[in-house]
Design an enzyme around this catalytic site. Structure first.
Site, mmCIF file in Angstrom:
data_model
loop_
_atom_site.group_PDB
_atom_site.id
_atom_site.type_symbol
_atom_site.label_atom_id
_atom_site.label_comp_id
_atom_site.label_asym_id
_atom_site.label_seq_id
_atom_site.Cartn_x
_atom_site.Cartn_y
_atom_site.Cartn_z
ATOM 1 N N ASP A 1 -20.671 -20.164 7.270
ATOM 2 C CA ASP A 1 -20.084 -21.690 7.709
ATOM 3 C C ASP A 1 -19.343 -21.591 9.108
ATOM 4 O O ASP A 1 -18.236 -21.258 9.161
ATOM 5 C CB ASP A 1 -19.134 -22.247 6.631
ATOM 6 C CG ASP A 1 -18.905 -23.701 7.019
ATOM 7 O OD1 ASP A 1 -19.007 -24.222 8.176
ATOM 8 O OD2 ASP A 1 -18.410 -24.447 6.311
ATOM 9 N N HIS B 1 -13.161 -24.828 12.270
ATOM 10 C CA HIS B 1 -12.645 -23.613 11.765
ATOM 11 C C HIS B 1 -12.114 -22.504 12.929
ATOM 12 O O HIS B 1 -11.795 -21.635 12.477
ATOM 13 C CB HIS B 1 -13.545 -22.902 10.756
ATOM 14 C CG HIS B 1 -13.725 -24.007 9.538
ATOM 15 N ND1 HIS B 1 -12.964 -24.559 8.818
ATOM 16 C CD2 HIS B 1 -14.969 -24.483 9.284
ATOM 17 C CE1 HIS B 1 -13.643 -25.466 7.881
ATOM 18 N NE2 HIS B 1 -14.712 -25.286 8.202
#
Length: 262
Positions: free
Chosen positions: A172, A177
């Protein structure tokens, strides 16, 4: 745009996915496995954490978003469920099949269920999609009740400062992030940890409370109600029946959660 209700039951395709021992070890380290937990981080006697399968299945909710079911810029990962059917080998491959499950009408939003199955796991993502509700469908299940009584233990977990940078290497790679500018666009002070990383980290803590191996996980579920920042300290109240919660100093990050072990 396709009517929201018409997505229910649609197939999302299938995909053969493969992994090596190094992939499973990287995942275990990214979610907080310790170097002395040799069965999780040493290829000699490696046992694969069942939640690793969720990284291999991440393509399925991405397919649904790309197909136009919801606005990928505003949709949120609402909750996750994982049923473990069999242990995963240290390396190998498996055929994953994905479909849309139920689609629930929450009024201002819809919740899309994405179901992925293979010989090792059955997983379900619940995707909260603002602006896609109001189509006259059923509301679906409500929030799980809070656990009764007092927790049997409340372990403290320190999330590594590089946890999100490591976890994104498992599949991911969303910019929120890792990129401060991307995180700022969603109102976060800095990049946030993946919800599935937090859920896996909490499962490790719950296993220790129950005296179980994390590799013996049989069922895991939880609702994502807040964010975790790399470097934060978490508290994880755990109840005797398998219920748990994940709290930060800023509030609750995961509730309605449960982990059961063999």
């Amino acid at each position: 745009m396709t009517d929201t209700a018409d997505w229910a039951g649609r197939p999302l395709g299938e995909r053969e996915v493969g992994w090596e021992t190094s992939d499973a070890i990287l995942f275990a380290l990214a979610v907080g496995a310790r170097a002395e937990q040799l069965d999780l981080v040493f290829e000699r006697d490696l046992r694969v954490l069942p939640t690793f399968a969720l990284t291999l299945a991440q393509w399925a909710p991405d397919v649904l978003g790309s197909a136009g079911a919801f606005d990928v810029g505003t949709a949120l990962h609402g909750s996750q469920r994982l049923e473990v059917l069999a242990p995963m080998p240290a390396s190998g491959s498996t055929l994953m099949r994905a479909r849309v499950g139920d689609v629930w009408d929450k009024g201002a939003a819809a919740v899309f269920e994405v179901v992925v199955e293979c010989e090792y796991v059955r997983a379900m993502w619940s995707i909260f999609a603002p602006g896609r509700g109001g189509f006259g469908g059923e509301r679906g299940p409500g929030r799980a009740a809070d656990p009764e009584g007092e927790p049997i233990a409340t372990p403290v977990v320190d999330v590594a400062a590089n946890a999100a940078a490591l976890y994104r290497l498992t599949g991911d790679r969303h910019h929120i992030h890792i990129d401060p500018a991307a995180a700022a666009r969603i109102g976060q002070p800095r990049p946030i940890l993946h919800g599935l990383a937090t859920l896996s980290t909490a499962a490790l803590a719950a296993a220790e409370v129950h005296g179980a191996s994390p590799a013996d996980l049989r069922l895991l579920e939880g609702r994502f109600s807040g964010t975790v920042l790399p470097g934060e300290r978490l508290t994880v109240p755990v109840w005797a029946d398998g219920a748990f919660r994940v709290d930060t100093e800023r509030g609750t990050a995961i509730d309605g959660a449960r982990a059961l072990f063999a």
